[in-house]
Design an enzyme around this catalytic site. Structure first.
Site, PDB file in Angstrom:
ATOM      1  N   ASP A 100       0.806  -1.067   0.005  1.00 16.54           N
ATOM      2  CA  ASP A 100       0.107  -0.090  -0.134  1.00 16.54           C
ATOM      3  C   ASP A 100       0.792   1.251  -0.117  1.00 16.54           C
ATOM      4  OD1 ASP A 100      -2.544   1.361   0.659  1.00 16.54           O
ATOM      5  OD2 ASP A 100      -3.105  -0.797   1.325  1.00 16.54           O
ATOM      6  N   ASP A 207      -2.784   4.494  -2.138  1.00 15.73           N
ATOM      7  CA  ASP A 207      -4.189   4.932  -1.454  1.00 15.73           C
ATOM      8  C   ASP A 207      -4.408   6.491  -1.839  1.00 15.73           C
ATOM      9  OD1 ASP A 207      -5.530   4.721   1.370  1.00 15.73           O
ATOM     10  OD2 ASP A 207      -4.495   6.339   1.828  1.00 15.73           O
ATOM     11  N   GLU A 265      -6.464   4.207  -5.926  1.00 16.50           N
ATOM     12  CA  GLU A 265      -7.916   4.183  -4.961  1.00 16.50           C
ATOM     13  C   GLU A 265      -8.386   5.509  -5.480  1.00 16.50           C
ATOM     14  OE1 GLU A 265      -9.782   3.844  -0.635  1.00 16.50           O
ATOM     15  OE2 GLU A 265      -7.958   5.346  -1.177  1.00 16.50           O
ATOM     16  N   HIS A 339     -10.792  -3.936   2.788  1.00 15.32           N
ATOM     17  CA  HIS A 339     -10.660  -3.536   4.042  1.00 15.32           C
ATOM     18  C   HIS A 339     -11.493  -2.342   4.682  1.00 15.32           C
ATOM     19  CE1 HIS A 339      -8.261  -0.733   2.025  1.00 15.32           C
ATOM     20  NE2 HIS A 339      -7.995   0.101   2.925  1.00 15.32           N
ATOM     21  N   ASP A 340     -11.988  -1.648   3.541  1.00 15.23           N
ATOM     22  CA  ASP A 340     -13.115  -0.488   3.989  1.00 15.23           C
ATOM     23  C   ASP A 340     -14.638  -0.924   3.709  1.00 15.23           C
ATOM     24  OD1 ASP A 340     -10.934   1.222   4.491  1.00 15.23           O
ATOM     25  OD2 ASP A 340     -10.904   1.903   2.220  1.00 15.23           O
TER      26      ASP A 340
HETATM   27  C1  NOJ Z   1      -8.270   4.904   2.155  1.00 16.05           C
HETATM   28  C2  NOJ Z   1      -7.955   3.673   2.865  1.00 16.05           C
HETATM   29  O1  NOJ Z   1      -8.372   2.465   2.117  1.00 16.05           O
HETATM   30  C3  NOJ Z   1      -8.541   3.939   4.201  1.00 16.05           C
HETATM   31  O2  NOJ Z   1      -8.596   2.715   5.078  1.00 16.05           O
HETATM   32  C4  NOJ Z   1      -7.945   4.603   4.883  1.00 16.05           C
HETATM   33  O3  NOJ Z   1      -8.658   5.000   6.197  1.00 16.05           O
HETATM   34  C5  NOJ Z   1      -7.894   6.147   4.359  1.00 16.05           C
HETATM   35  N1  NOJ Z   1      -7.265   6.022   2.970  1.00 16.05           N
HETATM   36  C6  NOJ Z   1      -6.808   7.015   4.729  1.00 16.05           C
HETATM   37  O4  NOJ Z   1      -5.694   6.513   4.499  1.00 16.05           O
END
Ligand code: NOJ
Length: 727
Positions: A100, A207, A265, A339-340
């Protein structure tokens, strides 16, 4: 059609969240040695690449997305040597590792930020974004603007040391870096990227890849949520003015020098905006994550405001997420968990038909075009946390903060209990915590994840849902995934690289689509996928003629004309058929309309291309005349009349003369000769009618901005005496 096979396009990528994957030393926290112990399991599943979520040193306020040192490993996860063993272990198995890349912000514990906050004159002061406070009518100190944090509240954090605020779009301890400063960018390239590439890492998941460039005016954003003080800042922070310049620089200075992959992302953007990031010719990133599917039903900008969705919305989301690669040199991603996000079987499947619906989702994922990402535990259909758990079991800063602000706002209301229940229903459905509970390896204590009590509670259902109970069961979800991944590779021209066409947009229960290589009406091979997303038995209405061979199904005894559960547990079923001979297919009305719109979009892009070519031609003609006459007088614009006609699937461009009497006219010379596709070519809304006459020749961008007003308005002719050129 020749396919340019590429390792990262073919790949199945498995995401590991280190804290919750596998604990090797009994401290209740997952670690790198734990990951290493499972490499053969992953290889056997069909995984090619691991994407490892942040394992860098960090105070863990946002589970490692708050990095205090890019060049070292969080001690509870292991060491740099462990990372090297992981990289080598993967490479020796023919697998790869992607990390990441978190470079929109650091932790406030990073040495750069410590320096930056120490004084206004520190050389690293402008490595972050500092602004003076504002004061309201009562003389009360306020943040510099109304931008909201993605984790609730203001996006600005006050720092007493220098009496200024710093920007932090996420947690208070995640200050945003100032990408305007070239020194910051170079430091990131060295410390966060090259350091790991030199150790053999094969790429990055980038990210918040759309956030680096902030609009430098730092003005208030419009109010979207009147019930909140601070508002989503996307307008001035997402896809900002210099974002593509930054990505191009990172690509040319760093990533292009290695055989690596990048996936950014980005979240939400139009087809045009997506292409700027991932069109191969742009030289930025290989692919992006868009959230159309995972956020279907959610209110943009507030994960915990949820409206629900139906299967038609879902089909549209699936289509949109991948459609920008049709006819372009770009590439896309396929994913439904990370993970989100919550667990897909809970969100899109059905609890009563847990296994069958999990298999159905596996089939959906493994038949879509793009690079496939799966998330740890998805292969055994891990579920969301139980609804009975209280808010105290939730650890994620996003959930915790939201709840806190919610309680502050409504805690004194008489109906708070009701409001809270409604919020908990949504948290139960979409919170990030659901993805972060420990992986369920077996039915022993703590699900075999650890010998000690884990940092976060194991899901109550670990005795029923775990790897050990599925690994030898031929009917398990795990073995279904293994087979699906094999089938994906076996028919990769269609399943990974093929085009996609929904055949039943109007059907609210069944999702049917075709995967094909070139023209869907030609005799080239196709895959026909039918997914019954309902809990009902549904008549199987074959939408494609031709001879098919059943390749894979989640139903063991397929009944020819019924998508039906043979038993209660088999309500969600799937039939996938590979065609071996000619076939025809039929679209329902809504699908037909959708594809017409898509075709229009393609036509418009072709038009853009033609306009660009035409402008280039004009330039050359001007140049030629200038050379011929050797005179500065020849500054006059050159004539060319562009007439463009559209007939189904074809754009014809002709360049001819315009009458001399109309110098500089911006006439819409649409050859409206055309067909039903061009719904908007009437003269009413053409730029020729709405724009003043005698306007100088417009630039391409002016033309484009005019064209944006009218979906199918067509192009301009410009005066002159030239025009020897014909179509
Ligand atoms: C995106 C990530 O996927 C997330 O988990 C994170 O909290 C935020 N960016 C901040 O880095």
């Amino acid at each position: 059609m020749t396919i340019a096979y590429t390792w990262w396009k073919d790949a199945t990528i498995y995401q590991i969240w280190p804290a919750s994957y596998k604990d090797s030393n009994g401290d209740g926290i997952g670690d790198i040695k734990g990951i290493i112990s499972t490499l053969d399991y992953l290889k056997d599943l069909g995984v090619d690449i691991i994407w490892l979520s942040p394992m860098y040193d960090s105070p863990q306020d946002d589970m490692g997305y708050d990095i205090s040192d890019y060049e070292s490993v969080y001690p509870k996860y292991g060491t740099l040597d462990d990372m090297q063993t992981l990289i080598d272990g993967l490479h020796s198995r023919g697998m790869r590792l992607v990390l990441d890349l978190v470079i929109n912000h650091t932790s406030s514990e990073h040495k750069w930020f410590k320096e930056s906050r120490s004084s206004k004159t520190n050389p690293k002061r402008d490595w972050y974004i500092w602004k003076a406070p504002k004061y309201d009518a009562d003389g009360k100190r306020q943040p510099p603007n109304n931008w909201g944090s993605h984790f609730s509240g203001s996006a600005w954090e006050y720092d007493e040391t220098t009496d200024e605020y710093y920007l932090r779009l996420f947690a208070p301890t995640q200050p945003d870096l100032n990408w305007e400063n070239p020194k910051v960018r170079d430091a990131l390239y060295d410390s966060a990227l090259k350091f790991w590439f030199e150790r053999g890492v094969d790429g990055f998941r980038i990210d918040t890849a759309g956030l680096y460039s902030k609009d430098q005016k730092f003005q208030d954003v419009p109010i979207i949520f009147p019930d909140k003080t601070y508002q989503p800042s996307d307008l001035y922070t997402q896809n900002g003015p210099r974002i593509h310049e930054f990505h191009k620089e990172m690509y040319s200075k760093v990533t292009s020098n290695y055989d690596v992959m990048t996936v950014g992302e980005v979240g939400h953007c139009s087809r045009e905006a997506a292409l700027k990031y991932v069109s191969a010719k742009e030289g930025e990133m290989n692919m992006i994550f868009l959230f159309n599917v995972v956020e279907v039903g959610s209110v943009r900008g507030d994960r915990f405001k949820y409206n629900g969705y139906n299967l038609i919305d879902f089909k549209k989301a699936v289509e949109d997420q991948g459609a920008f690669i049709e006819g372009t040199d770009a590439w896309s991603t396929v994913f439904i968990e990370n993970h989100d996000q919550p667990r897909s079987v809970t969100r899109f499947g059905n609890g009563k038909h847990h296994n069958t619906s999990a298999k159905l989702l596996s089939l959906l994922q493994t038949t879509l075009t793009g690079t496939l990402f799966i998330y740890q535990g998805q292969e055994i259909a891990m579920t969301n946390l139980p609804r009975s758990w209280s808010i105290d079991e939730y650890k994620d800063i996003n959930t915790v903060n939201y709840y806190k602000y919610f309680k502050e706002a409504y805690g004194k209301d008489k109906d708070f209990a009701e409001k809270e229940k409604a919020l908990m229903d949504v948290i139960d459905l979409v919170a990030r915590d659901h993805a972060r509970s420990p992986v369920q390896w077996d039915s022993s204590a703590y699900g075999g994840f650890s010998t000690a009590e884990p940092w976060t509670r194991v899901n109550d259902n670990y005795k029923e849902i775990n790897v050990a109970s599925q690994i030898d069961d031929p009917n398990s979800v795990l073995n279904f995934w293994r087979k699906s991944l094999k089938v994906r590779k076996q028919f990769k021209d269609l399943l990974i690289y093929g085009s996609f066409k929904v055949l039943d947009y109007e059907n609210e229960k069944v999702f049917t689509y075709l995967k094909y290589q070139s023209d869907p009406e030609s005799s080239s091979p196709k895959a026909y996928v039918v997914l019954n997303f309902s809990t009902d038995s549904v008549k199987f209405d074959k939408l494609v003629d031709g001879k098919f061979e059943l390749v894979h199904s989640n139903v063991s005894d397929v009944v020819e004309d019924t998508l039906t559960p043979y038993e209660e547990r088999k309500h969600r079923e799937y039939k996938q058929v590979m065609e071996s001979q000619n076939s025809s297919y039929k679209l329902d009305e809504r699908s037909a309309r959708f594809y017409e719109t898509l075709r229009e979009k393609e036509l418009r892009e072709e038009l853009d291309q033609k306009i660009e070519e035409t402008n280039e031609l004009d330039k050359f003609r001007r140049l030629k005349r200038a050379v011929n006459t050797s005179s500065a007088k020849v500054e006059k614009p050159v004539s060319s009349k562009v007439s463009i006609s559209i007939s189904r699937g074809v754009v014809n461009t002709k360049i001819g003369k315009l009458p001399k009497s109309k110098p500089f006219s911006t006439s819409t010379s649409t050859s409206t000769s055309t067909n039903s596709n061009s719904q908007n070519n009437s003269s009413n809304n053409s730029p020729g009618n709405s724009s003043p006459e005698n306007k100088p020749q417009g630039s391409l961008s002016e033309l484009r901005s005019k064209r944006q007003d009218t979906p199918l308005d067509l192009v301009s002719g410009y005066s002159s005496d030239d025009g020897e050129e014909g179509g």
